[in-house]
Motif scaffolding. Structure first.
Motif, mmCIF file in Angstrom:
data_model
loop_
_atom_site.group_PDB
_atom_site.id
_atom_site.type_symbol
_atom_site.label_atom_id
_atom_site.label_comp_id
_atom_site.label_asym_id
_atom_site.label_seq_id
_atom_site.Cartn_x
_atom_site.Cartn_y
_atom_site.Cartn_z
ATOM 1 N N VAL A 196 -31.368 -10.775 12.849
ATOM 2 C CA VAL A 196 -30.861 -11.510 14.014
ATOM 3 C C VAL A 196 -31.203 -10.780 15.310
ATOM 4 O O VAL A 196 -31.772 -11.366 16.233
ATOM 5 C CB VAL A 196 -29.337 -11.733 13.895
ATOM 6 N N TYR A 197 -30.876 -9.469 15.377
ATOM 7 C CA TYR A 197 -31.086 -8.761 16.644
ATOM 8 C C TYR A 197 -32.553 -8.404 16.857
ATOM 9 O O TYR A 197 -33.184 -8.875 17.793
ATOM 10 C CB TYR A 197 -30.233 -7.490 16.672
ATOM 11 N N LEU A 205 -24.887 -6.168 6.601
ATOM 12 C CA LEU A 205 -24.965 -6.160 8.059
ATOM 13 C C LEU A 205 -26.239 -5.470 8.536
ATOM 14 O O LEU A 205 -26.783 -5.832 9.578
ATOM 15 C CB LEU A 205 -23.737 -5.479 8.648
ATOM 16 N N ILE A 258 -28.786 -8.164 8.354
ATOM 17 C CA ILE A 258 -28.547 -9.157 9.402
ATOM 18 C C ILE A 258 -28.907 -8.595 10.772
ATOM 19 O O ILE A 258 -29.439 -9.293 11.639
ATOM 20 C CB ILE A 258 -27.060 -9.600 9.368
ATOM 21 N N GLN A 259 -28.618 -7.294 10.964
ATOM 22 C CA GLN A 259 -28.948 -6.642 12.236
ATOM 23 C C GLN A 259 -30.449 -6.762 12.524
ATOM 24 O O GLN A 259 -30.861 -7.118 13.623
ATOM 25 C CB GLN A 259 -28.548 -5.165 12.145
ATOM 26 N N LEU A 281 -29.724 1.433 14.549
ATOM 27 C CA LEU A 281 -28.373 0.975 14.221
ATOM 28 C C LEU A 281 -28.304 0.408 12.814
ATOM 29 O O LEU A 281 -27.325 0.635 12.095
ATOM 30 C CB LEU A 281 -27.949 -0.096 15.219
ATOM 31 N N LEU A 325 -27.930 3.208 10.602
ATOM 32 C CA LEU A 325 -26.558 3.732 10.621
ATOM 33 C C LEU A 325 -25.626 2.869 9.773
ATOM 34 O O LEU A 325 -24.743 3.380 9.089
ATOM 35 C CB LEU A 325 -26.044 3.800 12.059
ATOM 36 N N TYR A 326 -25.838 1.545 9.817
ATOM 37 C CA TYR A 326 -25.040 0.668 8.953
ATOM 38 C C TYR A 326 -25.296 1.011 7.494
ATOM 39 O O TYR A 326 -24.382 0.961 6.675
ATOM 40 C CB TYR A 326 -25.376 -0.806 9.203
ATOM 41 N N GLN A 350 -15.466 0.276 6.994
ATOM 42 C CA GLN A 350 -15.895 0.971 5.781
ATOM 43 C C GLN A 350 -15.026 2.177 5.470
ATOM 44 O O GLN A 350 -14.882 2.550 4.317
ATOM 45 C CB GLN A 350 -17.361 1.379 5.886
ATOM 46 N N GLN A 367 -16.230 -6.193 9.101
ATOM 47 C CA GLN A 367 -17.614 -6.646 8.943
ATOM 48 C C GLN A 367 -17.752 -8.131 9.220
ATOM 49 O O GLN A 367 -18.781 -8.589 9.714
ATOM 50 C CB GLN A 367 -18.099 -6.299 7.546
ATOM 51 N N MET A 370 -22.279 -11.052 16.209
ATOM 52 C CA MET A 370 -23.721 -11.302 16.224
ATOM 53 C C MET A 370 -24.024 -12.763 16.544
ATOM 54 O O MET A 370 -24.955 -13.061 17.295
ATOM 55 C CB MET A 370 -24.325 -10.920 14.877
ATOM 56 N N HIS A 382 -33.931 0.741 18.931
ATOM 57 C CA HIS A 382 -32.493 1.010 18.947
ATOM 58 C C HIS A 382 -31.784 0.190 17.866
ATOM 59 O O HIS A 382 -30.944 0.704 17.138
ATOM 60 C CB HIS A 382 -31.974 0.676 20.345
ATOM 61 N N PHE A 383 -32.149 -1.079 17.758
ATOM 62 C CA PHE A 383 -31.523 -1.928 16.753
ATOM 63 C C PHE A 383 -31.869 -1.460 15.343
ATOM 64 O O PHE A 383 -31.038 -1.519 14.439
ATOM 65 C CB PHE A 383 -31.950 -3.384 16.945
ATOM 66 N N ILE A 409 -33.196 -12.341 18.496
ATOM 67 C CA ILE A 409 -32.779 -12.158 19.891
ATOM 68 C C ILE A 409 -33.862 -11.449 20.690
ATOM 69 O O ILE A 409 -34.179 -11.825 21.822
ATOM 70 C CB ILE A 409 -31.432 -11.395 19.937
ATOM 71 N N ALA A 459 -23.039 -0.530 4.525
ATOM 72 C CA ALA A 459 -22.920 -1.936 4.916
ATOM 73 C C ALA A 459 -24.308 -2.565 4.854
ATOM 74 O O ALA A 459 -24.944 -2.822 5.877
ATOM 75 C CB ALA A 459 -22.312 -2.067 6.305
#
Lengths: 103, 172
Positions: B61-62, B54, B57-58, B42, B45-46, A54, A62, A69, B38-39, B66, B51
């Motif tokens: 997915v996470y 993401l 998606i974070q 994050l 932060l994205y 970024q 990205q 992931m 934590h995820f 997961i 972003a």
């Protein structure tokens, strides 16, 4: 401008998170917690990739995070299957009690 | 202080605190819950980095897939007696922590001693973070890695089923 955080802060935060992951892997004995620490390390690297992407205006970083992931999801499936198989065989998830490959 | 600075500080502190909580908690379920927080930190932060795709998606997915898998395995193995178990704090722990602090200090000196000069997000950052932009790049320039990763996921599914299924005889 909206954004005022310099890139260095993201990099340092990411380094701290990566070190937390490394310390978790070294210190803990529970295989599942070690596994979670590995996920934390992957996430720290993801943060670095996203921030570089970024700040430099290149979306390749990205895309790499997207692939990381996907690999992490595959790793989670296989790793937890290994932990399950291990527990079924040895009745433990503590890594210092598992030494079948050591001679 | 601008909103971004406050937001970044809160999210950074939350990410570090939950990260520490993951590695010091004796109970694996508590560790997993900290890791979910934590995820989420994050993902925030994205968002401060523009972003959006993401960040979504974070969480999906996470924090979603997961961590459900991890919590499922923790519950399945029924590790309830974890608190009775003493984690051994041998010299290894001290070495790990001190080396970590040393590396962080070194990196901080390296980064702040010679600033990278990137103080603002790129002009294209808001555009690059969208699902549209990432999708365009993913399905043109990175189409082959995308297909390869789908094959990897298929192999991982087959492999994990093979590993986790009941063994017929004593041969592992």
């Amino acid at each position: 401008m909206l954004q005022t955080i310099p890139l260095e802060f993201y990099l340092i935060l990411s380094a701290i998170m990566f070190m937390l992951g490394v310390i978790g892997v070294i210190v803990r004995r529970n295989a599942i917690v070690i596994f979670m620490s590995i996920e934390m390390m992957l996430n720290a690297v993801n943060l670095t990739l996203v921030s570089f992407s970024q700040f430099m205006g290149d979306s390749a970083g990205q895309i790499f995070v997207f692939f990381v992931m996907a690999v992490a999801a595959a790793e989670a499936a296989v790793g937890l299957a290994i932990v399950l198989a291990l527990f079924r065989k040895k009745q433990t998830v503590y890594v210092d009690e598992v030494n079948v490959l050591k001679w | 202080m601008s909103t971004t600075v406050i937001l970044f500080s809160i999210l950074a502190i939350a990410a570090i605190a939950t990260g520490v909580s993951v590695i010091i908690n004796k109970n694996p379920v508590a560790s997993a819950m900290s890791l979910i927080l934590h995820f989420f930190a994050l993902a925030g932060l994205y968002l401060t980095l523009n972003a959006q795709f993401l960040a979504a998606i974070q969480i999906l997915v996470y924090a979603g897939a997961i961590m459900v898998l991890v919590v499922f395995v923790v519950m399945l193995l029924n590790l309830g007696k974890e608190s009775a178990l003493t984690e051994r704090f041998n010299p290894r722990t001290g070495i790990a922590v001190s080396m970590g602090v040393l590396l962080i200090a070194q990196l901080a000196i390296a980064f702040f001693g010679q600033p990278t000069g990137y103080n603002q997000l790129s002009d294209k950052a808001a555009l690059n973070g969208t699902a549209e932009s990432i999708g365009t790049v993913l399905f043109t320039e990175y189409l082959f890695p995308f297909e390869a990763i789908s094959l990897l996921l298929l192999v991982a599914i087959v492999g994990s089923i093979l590993l986790a299924k009941k063994q017929q005889k004593e041969s592992v």
